[in-house]
Write a protein that holds these residues in place. Structure first.
Motif, PDB file in Angstrom:
ATOM      1  N   ALA A   1       0.840  -1.208   0.000  1.00  0.00           N
ATOM      2  CA  ALA A   1       0.000   0.000   0.000  1.00  0.00           C
ATOM      3  C   ALA A   1       0.872   1.253   0.000  1.00  0.00           C
ATOM      4  O   ALA A   1       0.521   2.259  -0.613  1.00  0.00           O
ATOM      5  CB  ALA A   1      -0.920  -0.005   1.208  1.00  0.00           C
ATOM      6  N   GLY A   2       2.025   1.182   0.685  1.00  0.00           N
ATOM      7  CA  GLY A   2       2.965   2.302   0.670  1.00  0.00           C
ATOM      8  C   GLY A   2       3.473   2.546  -0.746  1.00  0.00           C
ATOM      9  O   GLY A   2       3.600   3.692  -1.190  1.00  0.00           O
ATOM     10  N   ALA A   3       3.733   1.452  -1.463  1.00  0.00           N
ATOM     11  CA  ALA A   3       4.180   1.577  -2.851  1.00  0.00           C
ATOM     12  C   ALA A   3       3.061   2.162  -3.708  1.00  0.00           C
ATOM     13  O   ALA A   3       3.299   2.978  -4.596  1.00  0.00           O
ATOM     14  CB  ALA A   3       4.603   0.205  -3.385  1.00  0.00           C
TER      15      ALA A   3
ATOM     16  N   ALA B   1       1.619   1.964   5.257  1.00  0.00           N
ATOM     17  CA  ALA B   1       0.753   2.340   4.131  1.00  0.00           C
ATOM     18  C   ALA B   1       0.750   3.848   3.928  1.00  0.00           C
ATOM     19  O   ALA B   1       0.387   4.337   2.868  1.00  0.00           O
ATOM     20  CB  ALA B   1      -0.662   1.842   4.392  1.00  0.00           C
ATOM     21  N   ALA B   2       1.172   4.595   4.952  1.00  0.00           N
ATOM     22  CA  ALA B   2       1.146   6.050   4.844  1.00  0.00           C
ATOM     23  C   ALA B   2       2.491   6.599   4.387  1.00  0.00           C
ATOM     24  O   ALA B   2       2.653   7.796   4.223  1.00  0.00           O
ATOM     25  CB  ALA B   2       0.769   6.660   6.189  1.00  0.00           C
ATOM     26  N   GLU B   3       3.472   5.703   4.201  1.00  0.00           N
ATOM     27  CA  GLU B   3       4.822   6.181   3.930  1.00  0.00           C
ATOM     28  C   GLU B   3       5.249   5.999   2.465  1.00  0.00           C
ATOM     29  O   GLU B   3       6.246   5.348   2.177  1.00  0.00           O
ATOM     30  CB  GLU B   3       5.814   5.476   4.865  1.00  0.00           C
ATOM     31  N   GLY B   4       4.468   6.593   1.573  1.00  0.00           N
ATOM     32  CA  GLY B   4       4.817   6.552   0.161  1.00  0.00           C
ATOM     33  C   GLY B   4       6.191   7.169  -0.069  1.00  0.00           C
ATOM     34  O   GLY B   4       7.003   6.682  -0.862  1.00  0.00           O
ATOM     35  N   ASN B   5       6.421   8.252   0.661  1.00  0.00           N
ATOM     36  CA  ASN B   5       7.691   8.944   0.561  1.00  0.00           C
ATOM     37  C   ASN B   5       8.859   8.051   0.941  1.00  0.00           C
ATOM     38  O   ASN B   5       9.882   8.009   0.266  1.00  0.00           O
ATOM     39  CB  ASN B   5       7.671  10.102   1.552  1.00  0.00           C
ATOM     40  N   LYS B   6       8.682   7.352   2.057  1.00  0.00           N
ATOM     41  CA  LYS B   6       9.743   6.479   2.529  1.00  0.00           C
ATOM     42  C   LYS B   6       9.986   5.374   1.507  1.00  0.00           C
ATOM     43  O   LYS B   6      11.130   5.008   1.250  1.00  0.00           O
ATOM     44  CB  LYS B   6       9.365   5.876   3.889  1.00  0.00           C
ATOM     45  N   PHE B   7       8.908   4.875   0.923  1.00  0.00           N
ATOM     46  CA  PHE B   7       9.068   3.805  -0.055  1.00  0.00           C
ATOM     47  C   PHE B   7      10.004   4.263  -1.180  1.00  0.00           C
ATOM     48  O   PHE B   7      10.973   3.600  -1.513  1.00  0.00           O
ATOM     49  CB  PHE B   7       7.707   3.393  -0.637  1.00  0.00           C
ATOM     50  N   ALA B   8       9.684   5.436  -1.735  1.00  0.00           N
ATOM     51  CA  ALA B   8      10.495   5.937  -2.846  1.00  0.00           C
ATOM     52  C   ALA B   8      11.936   6.195  -2.396  1.00  0.00           C
ATOM     53  O   ALA B   8      12.889   5.857  -3.110  1.00  0.00           O
ATOM     54  CB  ALA B   8       9.866   7.209  -3.405  1.00  0.00           C
ATOM     55  N   THR B   9      12.101   6.764  -1.223  1.00  0.00           N
ATOM     56  CA  THR B   9      13.450   7.071  -0.739  1.00  0.00           C
ATOM     57  C   THR B   9      14.272   5.798  -0.555  1.00  0.00           C
ATOM     58  O   THR B   9      15.417   5.711  -1.002  1.00  0.00           O
ATOM     59  CB  THR B   9      13.377   7.807   0.619  1.00  0.00           C
TER      60      THR B   9
END
Ligand SMILES: Cc1cc2nc3c(=O)[nH]c(=O)nc-3n(C[C@H](O)[C@H](O)[C@H](O)COP(=O)(O)OP(=O)(O)OC[C@H]3O[C@@H](n4cnc5c(N)ncnc54)[C@H](O)[C@@H]3O)c2cc1C
Lengths: 661, 156
Positions: B31-33, B121-129
């Motif tokens: 979900a983060g992705a 699931a709320a860490e889209g930013n972290k996923f990309a980083t």
């Protein structure tokens, strides 16, 4: 090799803009097993779904690949479509070429290559898919609402009205939440208590609603349709059934040192107290920390005076365990502590108030009986300054980065309430922006300026200096650039709304997630605003993010509708992706049993007959009704005897191989 | 890093197209992705995601298989400890793969090439980083050949 059909969605330009669909279709048609490929602009539309259904029939497809958006979005849509066309829904696989591809890559060539790779993995997995049949599970037709603010009240009433049993758990001694503390409500200025208290009484008297006040969630087990919740009823020290609410005990209690939580500390209360006169239930509670009886063993006046014999010093916390089909979280919000905002002198000066304290101060049932006076000298103030965005839209570590949403409106309301009663009081509002979207909201705020003559100043306050009995407010008018010094008698701070401090802990118990600000996360920001990622658990009110009352009530109704929808089903289909044991391979070590979080695995004795000699051995056995399909056991299994349906070792290995093509 | 090394890294990057296999749990990291996607955060196309119900579904065998078949990096992403949808799954992931990472290092797979990350699931930013950083370090290290099956040829 099964006959596989692949359907590539353009999603308008969302996918087609970055992924070369033609090239994808060409590459997919060459993959082994593929007998049919089709691309379409919006595969999820009715036309798109019909393409899938017709192709399943015409081409006798045995597997279906949908290359589109995330399976979290539309997997179900396509599974249903497949089912309608006679194909087992678990023979459908989704390749996520939007969220995981076209939306995150810019280079068309790279994105196209990746899309092909993702589809290849889906094809590899799908060819190993087997038909799965979902089992049916019973639904306990009772709902649990956590939190008794307006959100919880509305949800409980709506569910109860539909004919289902509801239990409401409220942490404090009375239901009502913040709305019970508020004086008047925007945008109509009607009295908060007048619209709330009848609802509170409805909750208490509804035959389908069962209240647990002064109670908390101890633990939550189970899953949608079958939650098992243990509730801790804290010792109230007063018998709920016997008490008549006469109030003698609260009047005569000699301990007067505790600050009233309900009045935001502006008034003291006894150690035995009812938070406010309209409390539901109207039964006092003993604050054991401050009670003389509990601290010194002497006193006991309340016990002697109580005509009903309801005082029970010996009460203990009680744990109750009950089953529920659905849970609604409605635990609300708080305003932030202002100890890090020293420049506003909140800690040092009694005439600097939070917005919530102000509500109590103007309330006819409040500590001053509605007389608008300065807490420091009981005189009427002549100049009042409101400061908005205290800690809201503040990216520094002491504040919150978000807009608290309700402050512009309640500040306008509070300013108007002053002007309404005392037109001669000068009122100033310092703001960064005025944000008043909402029906009749902007008109409301404009009335404060145009009709009531409230002085709105765009700018922030740098510091407040107490001088004699005045508060000198140093601010800047950012339109003119002038520095302002206002000699105020009272300052009201619109402190930011924040999540409940125990939200994370509660979230853990319920296995639902919180966002970076600790508000509970909804399943989808647009399309599933009241659901959580855990099936059967819903959100209502300000626990999901700052909200005013109209929005809270709307969300509460929506959550209730979801619960009613769930409870009205007598049976639910369970997730068929559960673990299975290959008894021939199992050596009975039972490592799986130890790690299963659901106690879904048990030992089973197997009698084998070998040329007339019966021997017994132990194997693991999965209870499919309890297994939730995490797959942890499959990895713990040394002989590799357990596998997870839908995510088998072979399927995942095939995906790895396909990605490494 | 010295200037020379950096140059080498850059020039080798041109021929080297790493492949990173990411196992993401359905409830948090997948979900983060998705959120990284919805928020249009860029990360390289070298990362390819496989969905698993829980990070505890990932068997060391899958990781070995990926390295064998030519992956240059493997990442397992799950819910933050304490937030597992299945209550305790990611604790097992953490324990299992802490040990397994030691083994991988022992056979010559650098620490940077096998990672476990907790992404909500709320860490889209972290996923990309996380994905960008992982690719960066793998680019610097070069291809993983230690476990690669010589008979398997990965097409670029
Ligand atoms: C100063 C101020 C003025 C306002 N004025 C207005 C106005 O004029 N008009 C308007 O529309 N809105 C106004 N609001 C907003 C309004 O207060 C909220 O919209 C409303 O209270 C949200 O309701 P709720 O039930 O979600 O939360 P709450 O009112 O916070 O209720 C939550 C309830 O849950 C209970 N609870 C919390 N945690 C637990 C737990 N773990 N277990 C059990 N129970 C728990 C709490 O004790 C509480 O009773 C104002 C807000 C403030 C701060």
């Amino acid at each position: 090799m099964p006959r596989i059909g692949a359907f590539v969605c353009w999603c308008g330009t969302n996918i087609a803009g970055t992924v070369d669909i033609e090239q994808v279709v060409q590459a997919v048609s060459e993959m082994s097993g593929i007998v049919y490929v089709k691309d379409y602009q919006y595969m999820c539309s009715e036309v798109g779904q019909n393409l899938v259904k017709t192709a399943i029939k015409e081409w006798q497809l045995e597997r279906v690949i949908i290359a589109s958006c995330s399976p979290r979005m539309h997997e179900n849509t396509f599974r249903k479509a497949a089912k309608a066309a006679g194909l087992n829904p678990y023979l459908v696989e989704v390749a996520n070429i939007r969220e995981h591809c076209s939306w995150v890559h810019k280079n068309k060539e790279e994105a196209t290559k990746k899309a092909i790779a993702l589809i290849r993995a889906a094809v590899a997995k799908a060819s190993l898919n087997t038909e799965l049949i979902a089992k049916e599970i019973d639904v306990e037709n009772r709902a649990l609402v956590i939190g008794g603010g307006i959100a919880g009240i509305q949800t409980a009433l709506d569910i109860a009205e539909a004919g289902y049993q509801v239990d409401v758990i409220e942490k404090s001694p009375s239901i009502g939440g913040k709305m019970a503390q508020i004086d008047k409500t925007f945008p109509t200025l009607d009295c908060s208590a007048c619209i709330l208290t009848p609802k509170m009484v409805d909750v208490a008297s509804h035959p389908n609603i069962n209240l647990y006040t002064y109670s908390e969630i101890e633990s939550v087990n189970g899953f949608v349709g079958n939650f098992e919740v243990t509730i801790k009823q804290k010792a109230r020290s007063v018998n709920l059934e016997k008490c008549t609410g006469c109030g003698i005990c609260t009047e005569k209690c000699p301990s007067r040192k505790s600050k009233s939580e309900f009045d935001e500390g502006l008034r003291t209360r006894g150690a035995i107290y009812t938070p406010f006169p309209q409390a539901v239930p109207n039964v006092p509670v003993i604050d054991r920390e401050h009670c003389l009886k509990f601290n010194t063993g002497k006193c006991g006046i309340c016990e002697k005076l109580c005509p009903a014999g309801a005082i029970e010093f010996g009460q203990e916390d009680v744990l109750v365990t009950k089953k529920y089909g659905a849970v609604v979280v409605a635990t609300g919000f708080d305003i932030i502590d202002l100890d890090k905002f020293g420049e506003y002198q909140y800690q040092n000066h009694p005439d600097v108030l939070t917005s919530l304290e102000f509500e109590r101060l103007t309330n006819a049932a409040g500590p001053t009986a509605g007389k608008f006076i300065r807490p420091s000298n009981n005189k009427r103030p002549e100049k009042v300054v409101f400061i908005q965005c205290v800690g809201s839209r503040d990216v520094s570590s002491r504040g919150k980065s978000y807009c608290s949403k309700i402050c512009c409106m309640y500040t306008a309301k509070q300013a108007m309430l002053i002007k309404d009663k005392y037109p001669d009081i000068e009122v100033y509002v310092f703001y960064i922006d005025v944000r008043t979207p909402g029906k009749n909201f902007d008109e409301f705020q404009r009335r404060a300026v145009e009709e009531y003559g409230v002085n709105y100043i765009k700018g922030m306050v740098g510091k407040i200096f107490p001088a004699g009995d005045k508060l000198i407010v140093h601010g800047v008018d950012s339109f003119t650039g002038d520095t302002l010094k206002i000699e105020a008698d009272m300052v009201v701070l619109a402190a930011a709304a924040q999540a409940k401090p125990d939200a994370e802990v509660l979230g853990r118990k319920l296995a639902i997630s919180t966002d970076t600000n600790n508000f509970f996360t909804e399943a989808h920001p647009k399309l599933r605003p009241v659901e959580t990622h855990s099936a059967g658990i819903y959100l209502a009110g300000a626990c999901q993010g700052p909200k005013d009352i109209p929005e809270t009530v709307a969300q509460a109704g929506a959550a209730a509708a979801k619960v009613i929808g769930l409870l009205s089903k007598r049976k639910l289909v369970s997730n068929p992706c559960v673990s299975v044991v290959n008894e021939d391979l199992c050596n009975g070590c039972l490592s799986c049993l130890k790690i299963c979080p659901y106690d879904a695995i048990a030992a089973k004795e197997l009698a084998t007959n070998n040329h007339g000699i019966t021997s017994k051995r132990i194997v693991a056995k999965v209870n499919e009704a309890l297994c939730q399909g995490c797959g942890g056991c499959t990895v713990a299994c040394r002989p590799g005897a357990i596998d997870l349906k839908g995510f088998t070792n072979k399927q995942i290995t095939a995906e790895v191989d396909a990605l490494c093509h | 890093m010295s200037l020379k090394l950096e140059e080498k890294a850059i020039s080798s990057k041109q021929q080297f197209e790493p492949l990173i296999v990411a196992f993401c749990c359905n409830w948090c990291s997948y979900a983060g992705a998705d959120l990284a996607g919805t928020s249009r955060l860029n990360y390289p196309a070298n990362i390819k995601i496989i969905k698993v119900p829980c990070s505890c579904r990932v068997s060391p065998n899958f990781v070995l298989r990926a390295f064998q078949r030519g992956a240059d990096g493997v990442i397992i992403a799950g819910c933050h400890p304490g937030d597992c949808h299945y209550s305790t799954g990611n604790y097992f992931t953490r324990r299992r793969f802490t040990l397994f990472a030691n083994l991988l290092e022992y056979v010559g797979i650098e620490r940077e090439k096998f990672k476990i990350e907790w992404i909500s699931a709320a860490e889209g930013n972290k996923f990309a980083t996380v994905m960008n950083e992982m690719l960066d370090s793998i680019n610097k290290l070069g291809p993983s050949r230690k476990l690669r099956d010589g008979r398997w040829i990965r097409q670029q």
